[in-house]
Design a protein around this motif. Structure first.
Motif, PDB file in Angstrom:
ATOM      1  N   MET A  95       0.852  -1.183   0.000  1.00 18.18           N
ATOM      2  CA  MET A  95       0.000   0.000   0.000  1.00 18.18           C
ATOM      3  C   MET A  95       0.894   1.241   0.000  1.00 18.18           C
ATOM      4  SD  MET A  95      -2.981   1.264   2.692  1.00 18.18           S
ATOM      5  CE  MET A  95      -3.634  -0.384   2.880  1.00 18.18           C
ATOM      6  N   TRP A  96       0.663   2.125  -0.961  1.00 16.68           N
ATOM      7  CA  TRP A  96       1.542   3.271  -1.194  1.00 16.68           C
ATOM      8  C   TRP A  96       0.801   4.598  -0.979  1.00 16.68           C
ATOM      9  CZ3 TRP A  96       6.547   2.229  -3.410  1.00 16.68           C
ATOM     10  CH2 TRP A  96       6.725   0.915  -3.878  1.00 16.68           C
ATOM     11  N   ALA A  97       1.513   5.581  -0.421  1.00 21.51           N
ATOM     12  CA  ALA A  97       0.991   6.951  -0.326  1.00 21.51           C
ATOM     13  C   ALA A  97       2.146   7.924  -0.515  1.00 21.51           C
ATOM     14  CB  ALA A  97       0.305   7.194   1.011  1.00 21.51           C
ATOM     15  N   GLY A  98       1.907   8.970  -1.306  1.00 19.17           N
ATOM     16  CA  GLY A  98       2.986   9.897  -1.643  1.00 19.17           C
ATOM     17  C   GLY A  98       2.822  11.303  -1.109  1.00 19.17           C
ATOM     18  N   ASN A  99       1.802  11.531  -0.267  1.00 18.20           N
ATOM     19  CA  ASN A  99       1.539  12.906   0.179  1.00 18.20           C
ATOM     20  C   ASN A  99       1.676  13.103   1.686  1.00 18.20           C
ATOM     21  OD1 ASN A  99      -0.993  11.410   0.621  1.00 18.20           O
ATOM     22  ND2 ASN A  99      -1.811  13.393   1.234  1.00 18.20           N
ATOM     23  N   LEU A 100       2.099  12.081   2.424  1.00 23.45           N
ATOM     24  CA  LEU A 100       2.050  12.165   3.889  1.00 23.45           C
ATOM     25  C   LEU A 100       3.358  12.622   4.531  1.00 23.45           C
ATOM     26  CD1 LEU A 100       0.040   8.891   4.550  1.00 23.45           C
ATOM     27  CD2 LEU A 100      -0.830  11.247   4.591  1.00 23.45           C
ATOM     28  N   LEU A 101       4.476  12.235   3.976  1.00 27.55           N
ATOM     29  CA  LEU A 101       5.766  12.621   4.561  1.00 27.55           C
ATOM     30  C   LEU A 101       5.964  14.126   4.487  1.00 27.55           C
ATOM     31  CD1 LEU A 101       8.062   9.858   2.987  1.00 27.55           C
ATOM     32  CD2 LEU A 101       7.147   9.924   5.322  1.00 27.55           C
ATOM     33  N   PRO A 102       6.644  14.751   5.463  1.00 28.75           N
ATOM     34  CA  PRO A 102       7.308  14.147   6.624  1.00 28.75           C
ATOM     35  C   PRO A 102       6.435  14.115   7.885  1.00 28.75           C
ATOM     36  CG  PRO A 102       7.950  16.428   6.473  1.00 28.75           C
ATOM     37  CD  PRO A 102       7.006  16.184   5.323  1.00 28.75           C
ATOM     38  N   ASP A 103       5.227  14.665   7.811  1.00 25.99           N
ATOM     39  CA  ASP A 103       4.412  14.823   9.022  1.00 25.99           C
ATOM     40  C   ASP A 103       3.723  13.533   9.459  1.00 25.99           C
ATOM     41  OD1 ASP A 103       5.007  17.575   9.153  1.00 25.99           O
ATOM     42  OD2 ASP A 103       3.430  18.026   7.714  1.00 25.99           O
ATOM     43  N   PHE A 104       3.413  12.664   8.505  1.00 25.29           N
ATOM     44  CA  PHE A 104       2.658  11.457   8.820  1.00 25.29           C
ATOM     45  C   PHE A 104       3.291  10.252   8.142  1.00 25.29           C
ATOM     46  CE2 PHE A 104      -0.324  15.051   8.662  1.00 25.29           C
ATOM     47  CZ  PHE A 104      -0.844  15.011   9.951  1.00 25.29           C
ATOM     48  N   ARG A 105       2.894   9.079   8.600  1.00 25.55           N
ATOM     49  CA  ARG A 105       3.268   7.811   7.976  1.00 25.55           C
ATOM     50  C   ARG A 105       1.993   7.048   7.661  1.00 25.55           C
ATOM     51  NH1 ARG A 105       7.160  10.398   8.567  1.00 25.55           N
ATOM     52  NH2 ARG A 105       9.324   9.784   9.077  1.00 25.55           N
ATOM     53  N   LEU A 106       1.988   6.374   6.514  1.00 26.71           N
ATOM     54  CA  LEU A 106       0.782   5.703   6.043  1.00 26.71           C
ATOM     55  C   LEU A 106       0.259   4.689   7.056  1.00 26.71           C
ATOM     56  CD1 LEU A 106      -1.348   5.069   3.927  1.00 26.71           C
ATOM     57  CD2 LEU A 106       0.316   3.577   2.778  1.00 26.71           C
ATOM     58  N   LYS A 107       1.132   3.869   7.602  1.00 26.48           N
ATOM     59  CA  LYS A 107       0.663   2.857   8.546  1.00 26.48           C
ATOM     60  C   LYS A 107       0.017   3.501   9.767  1.00 26.48           C
ATOM     61  CE  LYS A 107       2.000  -1.416  10.882  1.00 26.48           C
ATOM     62  NZ  LYS A 107       3.068  -2.409  11.122  1.00 26.48           N
ATOM     63  N   GLU A 108       0.594   4.603  10.242  1.00 25.40           N
ATOM     64  CA  GLU A 108       0.028   5.297  11.396  1.00 25.40           C
ATOM     65  C   GLU A 108      -1.331   5.891  11.061  1.00 25.40           C
ATOM     66  OE1 GLU A 108       3.031   8.132  12.229  1.00 25.40           O
ATOM     67  OE2 GLU A 108       4.439   6.660  13.067  1.00 25.40           O
ATOM     68  N   VAL A 109      -1.483   6.411   9.846  1.00 25.97           N
ATOM     69  CA  VAL A 109      -2.768   6.980   9.425  1.00 25.97           C
ATOM     70  C   VAL A 109      -3.833   5.886   9.380  1.00 25.97           C
ATOM     71  CG1 VAL A 109      -3.998   8.080   7.508  1.00 25.97           C
ATOM     72  CG2 VAL A 109      -1.741   8.910   8.180  1.00 25.97           C
ATOM     73  N   MET A 110      -3.476   4.736   8.843  1.00 29.84           N
ATOM     74  CA  MET A 110      -4.420   3.622   8.794  1.00 29.84           C
ATOM     75  C   MET A 110      -4.786   3.147  10.208  1.00 29.84           C
ATOM     76  SD  MET A 110      -5.239   3.073   5.630  1.00 29.84           S
ATOM     77  CE  MET A 110      -5.182   4.864   5.474  1.00 29.84           C
ATOM     78  N   GLN A 111      -3.796   3.102  11.093  1.00 30.83           N
ATOM     79  CA  GLN A 111      -4.073   2.721  12.477  1.00 30.83           C
ATOM     80  C   GLN A 111      -5.030   3.701  13.133  1.00 30.83           C
ATOM     81  OE1 GLN A 111       0.036   2.571  13.795  1.00 30.83           O
ATOM     82  NE2 GLN A 111      -0.027   0.336  14.012  1.00 30.83           N
ATOM     83  N   SER A 112      -4.848   4.984  12.850  1.00 29.05           N
ATOM     84  CA  SER A 112      -5.710   6.008  13.425  1.00 29.05           C
ATOM     85  C   SER A 112      -7.134   5.901  12.885  1.00 29.05           C
ATOM     86  CB  SER A 112      -5.136   7.396  13.128  1.00 29.05           C
ATOM     87  OG  SER A 112      -5.964   8.407  13.627  1.00 29.05           O
TER      88      SER A 112
END
Length: 275
Positions: A95-112
């Motif tokens: 699973m890829w995301a290109g707009n979250l760094l540096p403030d967020f990480r994809l896995k953390e967003v999904m966990q939230s």
């Protein structure tokens, strides 16, 4: 020649809108299946991905696929907890995301997103092998020798990522949730769609509506036509249909676009395009 296939599972923006008035174009939020020969790529995970998951279950074979998110606004990720292959251990996903760094990480967003009080179960209930991968929009991802994914940052609140997939001399570009810069179009955006066989573009609003939507990160059919002409794209596909537009309203938008750019189509849930 190996098949290069695009199938629409969700074509609406903002929120799902099922009902009699939207049944022709469809009411699910964004999800697109891409087949590059035997390679499976999924674009976005709106409500349309639930039905896609059910279709994959019917195939019965292990899945190895890449899921690219344009961004993590709810309409593009809300189907993730309901994508049945994620709960089956024989499957593997990146699973890829290109707009979250540096403030967020994809896995953390999904966990939230999948946590109390928003959702009763977490991503730890997934049984598939899921590798969460962050990158910065503008990078190129080589999936294999024959499939290349180029990316570009989009003009959208919080950021978003546009994609171009090249496969054996053919290509298509998926650019949704982008506000077209009318006075000074983004050369990176035009470059990533240059000469593409199919340009899927964010066109939810009319010219009358767009004035009140400034800064919302979306565009009109007129912007889509301007983009397609600037990029010399072979076919323009209107996408991310506004939930307040019923099927008849989309018919009108499509007719207006075709009057000035005949090689225009509109995304329809369930339709398949072969390049």
């Amino acid at each position: 020649m190996s098949d290069f296939l695009i199938r629409f599972w969700g074509v609406r923006g903002s929120l799902p809108c099922p009902g009699a008035a939207t049944k022709r174009y469809g009411g699910n939020t964004p999800c697109i299946e891409v087949r590059c020969g035997d390679r499976l790529v999924i674009l976005d995970a709106g409500t349309g991905i639930r039905e896609f998951g059910a279709a994959l279950d019917q195939q019965g074979s292990p899945i190895d696929a890449d899921l690219f998110l344009t961004h993590c606004h709810y309409d593009h990720v809300i189907g993730i907890p309901f994508f049945s292959p994620f709960f089956q251990p024989q499957h593997r996903f990146r699973m890829w995301a290109g707009n979250l760094l540096p403030d967020f990480r994809l896995k953390e967003v999904m966990q939230s997103m999948m946590s109390e009080p928003l959702f009763p179960i977490g991503i730890d209930t997934f049984r598939a092998d899921i590798d969460y991968r962050d990158f910065k929009a503008g990078e190129t991802v080589k999936l294999c020798e024959s499939v290349t994914v180029r990316t570009v940052p989009l003009n959208h609140p919080g950021g978003a990522t546009g994609y171009r997939i090249d496969y054996r001399g053919r290509s298509f570009s998926y650019i949704t949730d982008d506000e077209w810069r009318r006075s000074k179009p983004d050369p990176q955006l035009i470059a990533i769609a240059k000469g593409t066989d199919l340009l899927i573009y964010d066109t939810p609003y009319t010219e009358a509506e767009i004035g009140a939507k400034k800064g919302w990160g979306h565009s009109t059919w007129r912007d889509g036509v301007d983009f397609a002409k600037a990029a010399e794209a072979k076919t323009l596909c209107l996408f991310h249909h506004a939930p307040e537009h019923d099927d008849d309203a989309i018919d009108v938008l499509l007719a207006q676009a075709r009057a000035v750019h005949p090689s225009t189509i509109a995304a329809v849930e369930g339709d398949v395009i072969r390049l």
